[in-house]
Write a protein that holds these residues in place. Structure first.
Motif, PDB file in Angstrom:
ATOM      1  N   GLY A   1       0.827  -1.195   0.000  1.00  0.00           N
ATOM      2  CA  GLY A   1       0.000   0.000   0.000  1.00  0.00           C
ATOM      3  C   GLY A   1       0.858   1.241   0.000  1.00  0.00           C
ATOM      4  N   GLY A   2       0.197   2.393  -0.126  1.00  0.00           N
ATOM      5  CA  GLY A   2       0.939   3.645  -0.099  1.00  0.00           C
ATOM      6  C   GLY A   2       0.044   4.824  -0.423  1.00  0.00           C
ATOM      7  N   THR A   3       0.589   5.997  -0.207  1.00  0.00           N
ATOM      8  CA  THR A   3      -0.105   7.250  -0.516  1.00  0.00           C
ATOM      9  C   THR A   3       0.528   7.854  -1.768  1.00  0.00           C
ATOM     10  N   ALA A   4      -0.123   8.856  -2.317  1.00  0.00           N
ATOM     11  CA  ALA A   4       0.444   9.537  -3.479  1.00  0.00           C
ATOM     12  C   ALA A   4       1.817  10.107  -3.139  1.00  0.00           C
TER      13      ALA A   4
ATOM     14  N   SER B   1       5.547  13.854 -10.400  1.00  0.00           N
ATOM     15  CA  SER B   1       5.131  14.611  -9.212  1.00  0.00           C
ATOM     16  C   SER B   1       4.069  13.870  -8.410  1.00  0.00           C
ATOM     17  N   ARG B   2       3.859  14.334  -7.193  1.00  0.00           N
ATOM     18  CA  ARG B   2       2.821  13.782  -6.336  1.00  0.00           C
ATOM     19  C   ARG B   2       1.464  13.935  -7.003  1.00  0.00           C
ATOM     20  N   GLN B   3       1.234  15.097  -7.647  1.00  0.00           N
ATOM     21  CA  GLN B   3      -0.045  15.344  -8.312  1.00  0.00           C
ATOM     22  C   GLN B   3      -0.266  14.357  -9.462  1.00  0.00           C
TER      23      GLN B   3
ATOM     24  N   ARG C   1      -4.919   9.909   1.193  1.00  0.00           N
ATOM     25  CA  ARG C   1      -5.591   8.616   0.987  1.00  0.00           C
ATOM     26  C   ARG C   1      -4.518   7.551   0.857  1.00  0.00           C
ATOM     27  N   ARG C   2      -4.727   6.460   1.544  1.00  0.00           N
ATOM     28  CA  ARG C   2      -3.824   5.315   1.440  1.00  0.00           C
ATOM     29  C   ARG C   2      -4.469   4.316   0.493  1.00  0.00           C
ATOM     30  N   TYR C   3      -3.703   3.891  -0.508  1.00  0.00           N
ATOM     31  CA  TYR C   3      -4.206   2.991  -1.539  1.00  0.00           C
ATOM     32  C   TYR C   3      -3.617   1.599  -1.369  1.00  0.00           C
ATOM     33  N   GLU C   4      -4.445   0.622  -1.666  1.00  0.00           N
ATOM     34  CA  GLU C   4      -4.017  -0.777  -1.675  1.00  0.00           C
ATOM     35  C   GLU C   4      -4.580  -1.439  -2.923  1.00  0.00           C
ATOM     36  N   ILE C   5      -3.981  -2.531  -3.295  1.00  0.00           N
ATOM     37  CA  ILE C   5      -4.431  -3.316  -4.445  1.00  0.00           C
ATOM     38  C   ILE C   5      -5.771  -3.971  -4.123  1.00  0.00           C
ATOM     39  N   SER C   6      -6.664  -3.990  -5.094  1.00  0.00           N
ATOM     40  CA  SER C   6      -7.921  -4.726  -4.969  1.00  0.00           C
ATOM     41  C   SER C   6      -7.676  -6.131  -5.524  1.00  0.00           C
ATOM     42  N   GLU C   7      -7.574  -7.095  -4.637  1.00  0.00           N
ATOM     43  CA  GLU C   7      -7.231  -8.460  -5.046  1.00  0.00           C
ATOM     44  C   GLU C   7      -8.271  -9.064  -5.982  1.00  0.00           C
ATOM     45  N   ALA C   8      -9.538  -8.779  -5.753  1.00  0.00           N
ATOM     46  CA  ALA C   8     -10.589  -9.345  -6.608  1.00  0.00           C
ATOM     47  C   ALA C   8     -10.464  -8.825  -8.039  1.00  0.00           C
TER      48      ALA C   8
ATOM     49  N   VAL D   1       1.007  11.328  -9.650  1.00  0.00           N
ATOM     50  CA  VAL D   1       0.732  10.026  -9.020  1.00  0.00           C
ATOM     51  C   VAL D   1      -0.711   9.980  -8.540  1.00  0.00           C
ATOM     52  N   ALA D   2      -1.195  11.080  -7.957  1.00  0.00           N
ATOM     53  CA  ALA D   2      -2.586  11.133  -7.484  1.00  0.00           C
ATOM     54  C   ALA D   2      -3.561  10.925  -8.646  1.00  0.00           C
ATOM     55  N   LYS D   3      -3.266  11.521  -9.808  1.00  0.00           N
ATOM     56  CA  LYS D   3      -4.128  11.322 -10.982  1.00  0.00           C
ATOM     57  C   LYS D   3      -4.119   9.862 -11.429  1.00  0.00           C
ATOM     58  N   HIS D   4      -2.937   9.260 -11.454  1.00  0.00           N
ATOM     59  CA  HIS D   4      -2.828   7.845 -11.838  1.00  0.00           C
ATOM     60  C   HIS D   4      -3.578   6.958 -10.846  1.00  0.00           C
ATOM     61  N   LEU D   5      -3.450   7.265  -9.571  1.00  0.00           N
ATOM     62  CA  LEU D   5      -4.176   6.490  -8.557  1.00  0.00           C
ATOM     63  C   LEU D   5      -5.683   6.637  -8.732  1.00  0.00           C
ATOM     64  N   GLY D   6      -6.130   7.842  -9.109  1.00  0.00           N
ATOM     65  CA  GLY D   6      -7.553   8.056  -9.359  1.00  0.00           C
ATOM     66  C   GLY D   6      -8.070   7.173 -10.489  1.00  0.00           C
ATOM     67  N   ILE D   7      -7.286   7.051 -11.552  1.00  0.00           N
ATOM     68  CA  ILE D   7      -7.672   6.196 -12.679  1.00  0.00           C
ATOM     69  C   ILE D   7      -7.701   4.738 -12.239  1.00  0.00           C
ATOM     70  N   LEU D   8      -6.683   4.310 -11.515  1.00  0.00           N
ATOM     71  CA  LEU D   8      -6.645   2.926 -11.025  1.00  0.00           C
ATOM     72  C   LEU D   8      -7.793   2.643 -10.061  1.00  0.00           C
ATOM     73  N   ASP D   9      -8.161   3.647  -9.277  1.00  0.00           N
ATOM     74  CA  ASP D   9      -9.282   3.507  -8.344  1.00  0.00           C
ATOM     75  C   ASP D   9     -10.600   3.372  -9.114  1.00  0.00           C
ATOM     76  N   ARG D  10     -10.788   4.190 -10.141  1.00  0.00           N
ATOM     77  CA  ARG D  10     -12.020   4.113 -10.944  1.00  0.00           C
ATOM     78  C   ARG D  10     -12.179   2.765 -11.634  1.00  0.00           C
ATOM     79  N   THR D  11     -11.074   2.144 -12.022  1.00  0.00           N
ATOM     80  CA  THR D  11     -11.164   0.836 -12.678  1.00  0.00           C
ATOM     81  C   THR D  11     -11.246  -0.300 -11.667  1.00  0.00           C
TER      82      THR D  11
END
Length: 115
Positions: free
Chosen positions: A33-36, A46-48, A72-79, A50-60
């Motif tokens: 896991g990790g934060t932007a 940049s951090r910004q 926000r701390r992000y982790e992989i969705s195993e499912a 990374v935050a955009k990339h995390l947003g895309i990964l979160d939406r998918t």
């Protein structure tokens, strides 16, 4: 999420297709896991960004974020990862079949030209 007729999720694979997002996923898998901010320390963006990339990964659905203080701390969705792996295996199987058919056709052409 949009799904193609062949059962492949185009948005999912578009998200995975970006090299920076793949690196973000790799870091999340390695670190658990990790934060932007923490991820941007390991990336040449940049951090910004990374935050955009995390947003895309979160939406998918590949990652999920939980608010921790100001970040926000992000982790992989195993499912969703399991779903992506299943799709990749299906694509591999389909292409193996297609390539085997092309090989048979090429061999037939070669045999007919030799006769």
């Amino acid at each position: 999420m949009r799904t193609a007729v062949d059962g492949i999720d185009d948005e999912l694979w578009s998200a995975i297709g970006d090299p920076t997002r793949r690196r973000v996923l790799d870091l999340l898998l390695t670190r658990g896991g990790g934060t932007a901010t923490s991820l941007s320390d390991q990336l040449p963006v940049s951090r910004q960004a990374v935050a955009k990339h995390l947003g895309i990964l979160d939406r998918t659905g590949l990652v999920h974020g939980v608010t921790a203080g100001r970040e926000r701390r992000y982790e992989i969705s195993e499912a969703q990862f399991a779903r992506a792996i299943a799709q990749l295996n299906a694509v591999g199987t389909a292409w193996d079949s297609r390539l085997a058919r092309l090989k048979r056709i090429a061999e037939q052409i070669q045999r007919s030209q030799q006769q």
